[in-house]
Write an enzyme that holds these catalytic residues in place. Sequence first.
Site, PDB file in Angstrom:
ATOM      1  N   ASP A  58     110.779  33.573 110.225  1.00 23.76           N
ATOM      2  CA  ASP A  58     110.188  34.501 109.258  1.00 23.76           C
ATOM      3  C   ASP A  58     108.872  33.971 108.708  1.00 23.76           C
ATOM      4  O   ASP A  58     107.931  34.736 108.467  1.00 23.76           O
ATOM      5  CB  ASP A  58     111.165  34.753 108.103  1.00 23.76           C
ATOM      6  CG  ASP A  58     112.332  35.643 108.504  1.00 23.76           C
ATOM      7  OD1 ASP A  58     112.279  36.231 109.605  1.00 23.76           O
ATOM      8  OD2 ASP A  58     113.297  35.740 107.718  1.00 23.76           O
ATOM      9  N   ASP A  62     109.009  40.581 116.490  1.00 22.17           N
ATOM     10  CA  ASP A  62     107.788  39.772 116.438  1.00 22.17           C
ATOM     11  C   ASP A  62     106.613  40.486 117.075  1.00 22.17           C
ATOM     12  O   ASP A  62     105.612  39.860 117.422  1.00 22.17           O
ATOM     13  CB  ASP A  62     108.023  38.422 117.126  1.00 22.17           C
ATOM     14  CG  ASP A  62     108.316  38.574 118.618  1.00 22.17           C
ATOM     15  OD1 ASP A  62     109.079  39.486 118.977  1.00 22.17           O
ATOM     16  OD2 ASP A  62     107.791  37.776 119.421  1.00 22.17           O
TER      17      ASP A  62
END
Length: 306
Positions: free
Chosen positions: A198, A224
Amino acid sequence: MDNVQKIKTSELRYRRLFEAAQDGILILDAQTGAITDVNPFLIKMLGYSRAEFVEKKLWEVGAFRDIEASQEAFEALQKNEYIRYEDLPLRAKNGRLVDVEFVSNVYLVGGEKVIQCNIRDITERKQAQDALLKSQILLREQSVRDYLTGLFNRRYMEETLERELLRASRKHLSLGIIMLDVDEFKDFNDTYGHAAGDEILRELGRSLLRQVRGEDIPCRYGGDEFILIMPDASSEVTHERAELICKYAGMFHLQFDGQSLVPVTLSLGVAVFPENGSTSTEILRAVDAALYRAKRNGRGQVVVAG
């Protein structure tokens, strides 16, 4: 009760209402605009003394002096006999701004015209309206923003892409699209954990925000994957931007929980309207295929849709 007594009774009743009113009241001479009377509530609201009101023109009193509308309102009243401002800022003697509703009417007293101005403090109502508006703006922002990166979310990207394609088509402009993702992101998460992953995505979001033009739309597409929509950008300009993003990604030196994370690389695909498609489906398919080729060719590079 004779007429004289009725008049006196009526005047006394009016005076009591005038003194006890919970709105500010000004009485003006309709010919000159001079203030002839002011009630206690307005004195308390604005902090000026009775002497600072009475025998002055409305626009000579400090609260109204800088408001062009006060003299315009008086002139309008002489013609129309009614004027209303729903949101007028007055400056109290202590400098505080007071939002008011300002309503004026002309009526006859003993055969002569006078103007009554009712001034209601709407500060609390205005504050509540402003708070509601800010809340609505915040909710709108939350509905279109990705919570992790602060970039626009997929829903907003899809809406915006459709709109920008229509605009580009109508004005005969180009539109650049960059799609990118983090190479070997699954392995990175498996090694360092999802919290570290993250942090990579947050840093990538910050990096994109630093590198976009004001008109660009940076979005998190999912996982992502990220998309950058670049209005009025040619293939060359879009390609150059993609190369810069790829280069800067190699400069990340992130630490998490006291340990240095391995450098990340990005794979990027580039597509441009109208060369690579005329609809959002075609453009996204083209840029996704370019990103896939960048992965297949060894990652850490940019590929332009053919």
